[in-house]
Design a protein around this motif. Structure first.
Motif, PDB file in Angstrom:
ATOM      1  N   ARG A  52      -8.596  11.255  -5.003  1.00  9.02           N
ATOM      2  CA  ARG A  52      -9.658  10.503  -4.314  1.00  9.02           C
ATOM      3  C   ARG A  52      -9.090   9.194  -3.791  1.00  9.02           C
ATOM      4  O   ARG A  52      -9.369   8.788  -2.662  1.00  9.02           O
ATOM      5  N   VAL A  53      -8.288   8.536  -4.630  1.00  8.92           N
ATOM      6  CA  VAL A  53      -7.696   7.250  -4.238  1.00  8.92           C
ATOM      7  C   VAL A  53      -6.712   7.466  -3.082  1.00  8.92           C
ATOM      8  O   VAL A  53      -6.709   6.723  -2.102  1.00  8.92           O
ATOM      9  N   VAL A  54      -5.877   8.516  -3.200  1.00  8.39           N
ATOM     10  CA  VAL A  54      -4.883   8.802  -2.158  1.00  8.39           C
ATOM     11  C   VAL A  54      -5.586   8.986  -0.804  1.00  8.39           C
ATOM     12  O   VAL A  54      -5.176   8.426   0.213  1.00  8.39           O
ATOM     13  N   VAL A  55      -6.678   9.772  -0.807  1.00  3.47           N
ATOM     14  CA  VAL A  55      -7.377  10.064   0.445  1.00  3.47           C
ATOM     15  C   VAL A  55      -8.100   8.810   0.961  1.00  3.47           C
ATOM     16  O   VAL A  55      -8.176   8.591   2.173  1.00  3.47           O
ATOM     17  N   ARG A  56      -8.589   7.974   0.050  1.00  2.00           N
ATOM     18  CA  ARG A  56      -9.203   6.714   0.491  1.00  2.00           C
ATOM     19  C   ARG A  56      -8.173   5.836   1.204  1.00  2.00           C
ATOM     20  O   ARG A  56      -8.473   5.169   2.187  1.00  2.00           O
ATOM     21  N   MET A  57      -6.931   5.846   0.673  1.00  2.00           N
ATOM     22  CA  MET A  57      -5.887   4.999   1.258  1.00  2.00           C
ATOM     23  C   MET A  57      -5.430   5.532   2.609  1.00  2.00           C
ATOM     24  O   MET A  57      -5.107   4.770   3.504  1.00  2.00           O
ATOM     25  N   LYS A  58      -5.352   6.873   2.724  1.00  2.00           N
ATOM     26  CA  LYS A  58      -4.908   7.475   3.998  1.00  2.00           C
ATOM     27  C   LYS A  58      -5.828   8.633   4.347  1.00  2.00           C
ATOM     28  O   LYS A  58      -5.514   9.784   4.072  1.00  2.00           O
ATOM     29  N   LEU A  76       1.064  10.590  -9.532  1.00  4.42           N
ATOM     30  CA  LEU A  76       0.212  10.673 -10.718  1.00  4.42           C
ATOM     31  C   LEU A  76      -0.735  11.870 -10.583  1.00  4.42           C
ATOM     32  O   LEU A  76      -0.921  12.656 -11.521  1.00  4.42           O
ATOM     33  N   GLY A  77      -1.297  12.041  -9.382  1.00  4.14           N
ATOM     34  CA  GLY A  77      -2.191  13.181  -9.133  1.00  4.14           C
ATOM     35  C   GLY A  77      -1.475  14.503  -9.378  1.00  4.14           C
ATOM     36  O   GLY A  77      -2.024  15.415 -10.012  1.00  4.14           O
ATOM     37  N   ALA A 106       0.822  -1.222   0.000  1.00  2.00           N
ATOM     38  CA  ALA A 106       0.000   0.000   0.000  1.00  2.00           C
ATOM     39  C   ALA A 106       0.853   1.268   0.000  1.00  2.00           C
ATOM     40  O   ALA A 106       0.521   2.254  -0.650  1.00  2.00           O
ATOM     41  N   GLY A 107       1.969   1.239   0.730  1.00  4.99           N
ATOM     42  CA  GLY A 107       2.826   2.431   0.823  1.00  4.99           C
ATOM     43  C   GLY A 107       3.304   2.903  -0.535  1.00  4.99           C
ATOM     44  O   GLY A 107       3.217   4.093  -0.869  1.00  4.99           O
ATOM     45  N   ILE A 108       3.801   1.943  -1.347  1.00  4.36           N
ATOM     46  CA  ILE A 108       4.309   2.285  -2.688  1.00  4.36           C
ATOM     47  C   ILE A 108       3.156   2.793  -3.558  1.00  4.36           C
ATOM     48  O   ILE A 108       3.274   3.792  -4.265  1.00  4.36           O
ATOM     49  N   LYS A 109       2.023   2.096  -3.474  1.00  3.42           N
ATOM     50  CA  LYS A 109       0.869   2.496  -4.291  1.00  3.42           C
ATOM     51  C   LYS A 109       0.452   3.925  -3.981  1.00  3.42           C
ATOM     52  O   LYS A 109       0.112   4.704  -4.872  1.00  3.42           O
ATOM     53  N   GLU A 110       0.454   4.256  -2.691  1.00  2.00           N
ATOM     54  CA  GLU A 110       0.014   5.595  -2.293  1.00  2.00           C
ATOM     55  C   GLU A 110       0.917   6.664  -2.913  1.00  2.00           C
ATOM     56  O   GLU A 110       0.442   7.669  -3.439  1.00  2.00           O
ATOM     57  N   VAL A 111       2.238   6.419  -2.853  1.00  2.00           N
ATOM     58  CA  VAL A 111       3.197   7.378  -3.432  1.00  2.00           C
ATOM     59  C   VAL A 111       2.957   7.521  -4.937  1.00  2.00           C
ATOM     60  O   VAL A 111       2.957   8.627  -5.490  1.00  2.00           O
ATOM     61  N   LEU A 112       2.714   6.384  -5.618  1.00  2.00           N
ATOM     62  CA  LEU A 112       2.485   6.421  -7.078  1.00  2.00           C
ATOM     63  C   LEU A 112       1.221   7.216  -7.414  1.00  2.00           C
ATOM     64  O   LEU A 112       1.222   8.042  -8.336  1.00  2.00           O
ATOM     65  N   ALA A 157      -3.906  15.386   6.496  1.00  2.00           N
ATOM     66  CA  ALA A 157      -4.589  16.658   6.233  1.00  2.00           C
ATOM     67  C   ALA A 157      -4.210  17.264   4.891  1.00  2.00           C
ATOM     68  O   ALA A 157      -5.074  17.737   4.151  1.00  2.00           O
ATOM     69  N   GLU A 158      -2.901  17.230   4.530  1.00  2.00           N
ATOM     70  CA  GLU A 158      -2.540  17.962   3.298  1.00  2.00           C
ATOM     71  C   GLU A 158      -3.172  17.325   2.059  1.00  2.00           C
ATOM     72  O   GLU A 158      -3.559  18.035   1.126  1.00  2.00           O
ATOM     73  N   ASN A 159      -3.315  15.977   2.060  1.00  2.00           N
ATOM     74  CA  ASN A 159      -3.959  15.318   0.915  1.00  2.00           C
ATOM     75  C   ASN A 159      -5.454  15.657   0.860  1.00  2.00           C
ATOM     76  O   ASN A 159      -6.012  15.876  -0.211  1.00  2.00           O
ATOM     77  N   VAL A 160      -6.090  15.690   2.042  1.00  2.00           N
ATOM     78  CA  VAL A 160      -7.523  16.036   2.102  1.00  2.00           C
ATOM     79  C   VAL A 160      -7.723  17.462   1.583  1.00  2.00           C
ATOM     80  O   VAL A 160      -8.664  17.745   0.840  1.00  2.00           O
ATOM     81  N   GLU A 161      -6.785  18.356   1.935  1.00  2.00           N
ATOM     82  CA  GLU A 161      -6.896  19.745   1.492  1.00  2.00           C
ATOM     83  C   GLU A 161      -6.754  19.849  -0.032  1.00  2.00           C
ATOM     84  O   GLU A 161      -7.529  20.552  -0.688  1.00  2.00           O
ATOM     85  N   VAL A 162      -5.777  19.128  -0.597  1.00  2.00           N
ATOM     86  CA  VAL A 162      -5.590  19.151  -2.062  1.00  2.00           C
ATOM     87  C   VAL A 162      -6.864  18.644  -2.739  1.00  2.00           C
ATOM     88  O   VAL A 162      -7.375  19.252  -3.687  1.00  2.00           O
ATOM     89  N   LEU A 163      -7.407  17.514  -2.220  1.00  2.00           N
ATOM     90  CA  LEU A 163      -8.622  16.949  -2.826  1.00  2.00           C
ATOM     91  C   LEU A 163      -9.778  17.952  -2.730  1.00  2.00           C
ATOM     92  O   LEU A 163     -10.501  18.177  -3.707  1.00  2.00           O
ATOM     93  N   ALA A 164      -9.931  18.575  -1.558  1.00  2.00           N
ATOM     94  CA  ALA A 164     -11.019  19.548  -1.369  1.00  2.00           C
ATOM     95  C   ALA A 164     -10.895  20.682  -2.391  1.00  2.00           C
ATOM     96  O   ALA A 164     -11.882  21.068  -3.036  1.00  2.00           O
TER      97      ALA A 164
END
Length: 462
Positions: free
Chosen positions: A89-95, A70-71, A60-66, A99-106
């Motif tokens: 969306r996938v990044v935030v689902r994984m983790k 990609l995002g 999962a760790g590698i996938k999240e970085v990829l 906060a910073e990923n949630v902010e980017v998605l928002a």
């Protein structure tokens, strides 16, 4: 042309190696740096997608970085809003808690009107994850609420920004405009379900809270004091006078007290007033739910309805079974009682506190014997899983936060509640005023609070 041929060939070789061993990350890093160096973003996108298909879900760790890379490729290079949104969306689902990923998605979701609901949910999530970003999230939530004509939400977000000292002039106008449309008072009453699911602070829903409620429901009659312990003697003349809450003509204070009693659905109680005393309104530890106050209490002359509702609501909250004992015994005695209750179920547990109190509580619980032990057992077992001495502080703080929430639910005025929450409250647990106000703000803009506003009929347009 030669260079791009060589690049293509190198990429093919590395990909062949990765097909055999997807964990050979050095090969993928080489592809990344080669394609980035020549700004071949399209090819880089294809390689990320191929790589994501190869990596097993266990990594999962590698996938999240990829996915994140990609995002960002979609955000900054390919300028694809849709691609970036999907990847994040996938990044935030994984983790979900970064906060910073949630902010980017928002921010990505907020750029398209079709996804404004989802954007609002992401900013709402950001409020809980990153309190330091609350101002930013609230400005965005207010903008989205106005665009969707969700005026009650817009009004509350504007209030919260004002209390934080971050409201812009246009946001203050929103507040002034909609204040006129607020319903005058709650139209419907609380229920046990609404208390438990929407109003209680999370720290007041613990195994310790369950023990507190069981003790009051099952052992209240033996744990409560006698009226004479408080000087309330029905036979002899005392300073205390029972206030007849059903008399046809009532003071302004009593009328407001009855209104709040109806909205909070805390059940019946008696009210006693003491001569030559300015004691504030507070609950007593009696089997018959009882509130007491001094006849010279400033509350009796208070004419600001919202201030009265806040103060009354904060005290009536203590009549909920879960809060009666901690609120009327005070922290020290409640601690001792909890220790005694735990030892009542598990004799090896050490009890701390005043020996006379310990003896009184032990005698009371022993009178109820096995049925009480059985009622307490599952909750005590849950508490002792932590293998440490029971700490009542989080629960007592949760009780205080719940009392402030109750005042807010009645008044709907964050500014007033923030001001009143700073005032010292005699029986409360000492909590720093800024922590109380922080908690109040978080609650006021939560989905639970908006749901309560519509259930009680205090929301604009309800």
């Amino acid at each position: 042309a030669m260079a791009s041929k060589n690049e293509q060939r190198a990429v093919q070789y590395f990909n062949a190696a990765l097909d055999l061993d997807p964990t050979f990350l050095k090969a993928f890093e080489s592809i990344e740096s080669m394609l980035s160096a020549t700004s071949n973003w399209q090819a880089l996108e294809e390689n990320y997608i191929a790589m994501l298909k190869r990596i097993p879900d266990t990594r999962a760790g590698i996938k999240e970085v990829l996915w994140k890379n990609l995002g960002d490729l979609y955000r900054f290079r390919l300028r694809s809003l849709e691609g970036a949104t999907q990847a994040y969306r996938v990044v935030v689902r994984m983790k979900p808690d970064t906060a910073e990923n949630v902010e980017v998605l928002a921010d990505l979701l907020a750029r398209s009107p079709q996804t404004s609901d989802e954007a609002a949910a992401a900013y709402q999530r950001l409020l809980t994850l990153a309190p330091q970003k609350a101002g930013r999230a609230l400005h965005e939530l207010l903008r989205i609420a106005l665009a969707k004509k969700a005026f009650d939400r817009a009004f509350v977000y504007a209030q919260a920004l004002k209390v934080r000292g971050e409201a812009q002039p246009s946001e203050l106008e929103v507040m002034q405009l909609y204040t006129k449309q607020l319903p005058g008072q709650p139209k419907r009453a609380m229920t046990d379900k609404l208390w438990d699911n929407l109003l209680l602070h999370p720290a007041a829903k613990s195994p310790l809270a369950a023990i507190s409620a069981v003790l009051w429901r099952s052992a209240g009659s033996v744990l409560a004091y006698q009226p004479k312990d408080y000087g309330l003697d029905k036979k002899r003349a005392t300073d205390w006078e029972r206030v007849d809450l059903d008399a046809p003509v009532q003071s302004y204070f009593v009328n407001q007290l009855k209104l709040v009693r109806g909205v909070l659905a805390v059940g019946g109680f008696e009210l006693y007033a003491k001569a030559n005393s300015a004691e504030p309104l507070s609950p007593l530890c009696l089997e018959q739910p009882t509130l007491a106050m001094g006849k010279a209490s400033p509350l009796l002359g208070e004419t600001n309805r919202a201030r009265l509702w806040f103060t009354i609501g904060r005290q009536l909250c203590a009549l909920r079974p879960v809060f009666v004992l901690p609120r009327t015994l005070g922290a020290q005695r409640f601690n001792t009682l909890i220790d005694v209750a735990v030892r009542f179920v598990d004799p090896r547990y050490p009890v701390r506190g005043d020996p006379a109190e310990i003896a009184r509580f032990e005698a009371a619980l022993t009178r109820l014997g096995a049925p009480l032990q059985n009622a307490l057992r599952p909750h005590v077992a849950e508490l002792l899983k932590l293998k440490q001495a029971v700490n009542t502080k989080p629960f007592l703080e949760g009780m205080e936060h719940t009392a402030v929430r109750t005042g807010y639910v009645l008044t709907g005025d964050i500014e007033l509640c923030a001001m009143l929450a700073k005032m010292p409250d005699p029986a409360a647990i000492p909590i720093r005023p800024e922590d109380k106000i922080g908690e109040l703000l978080r609650f006021a803009v939560s989905d639970e609070s908006f749901e309560l506003r519509s259930r009680l009929g205090t929301a604009i347009g309800s």
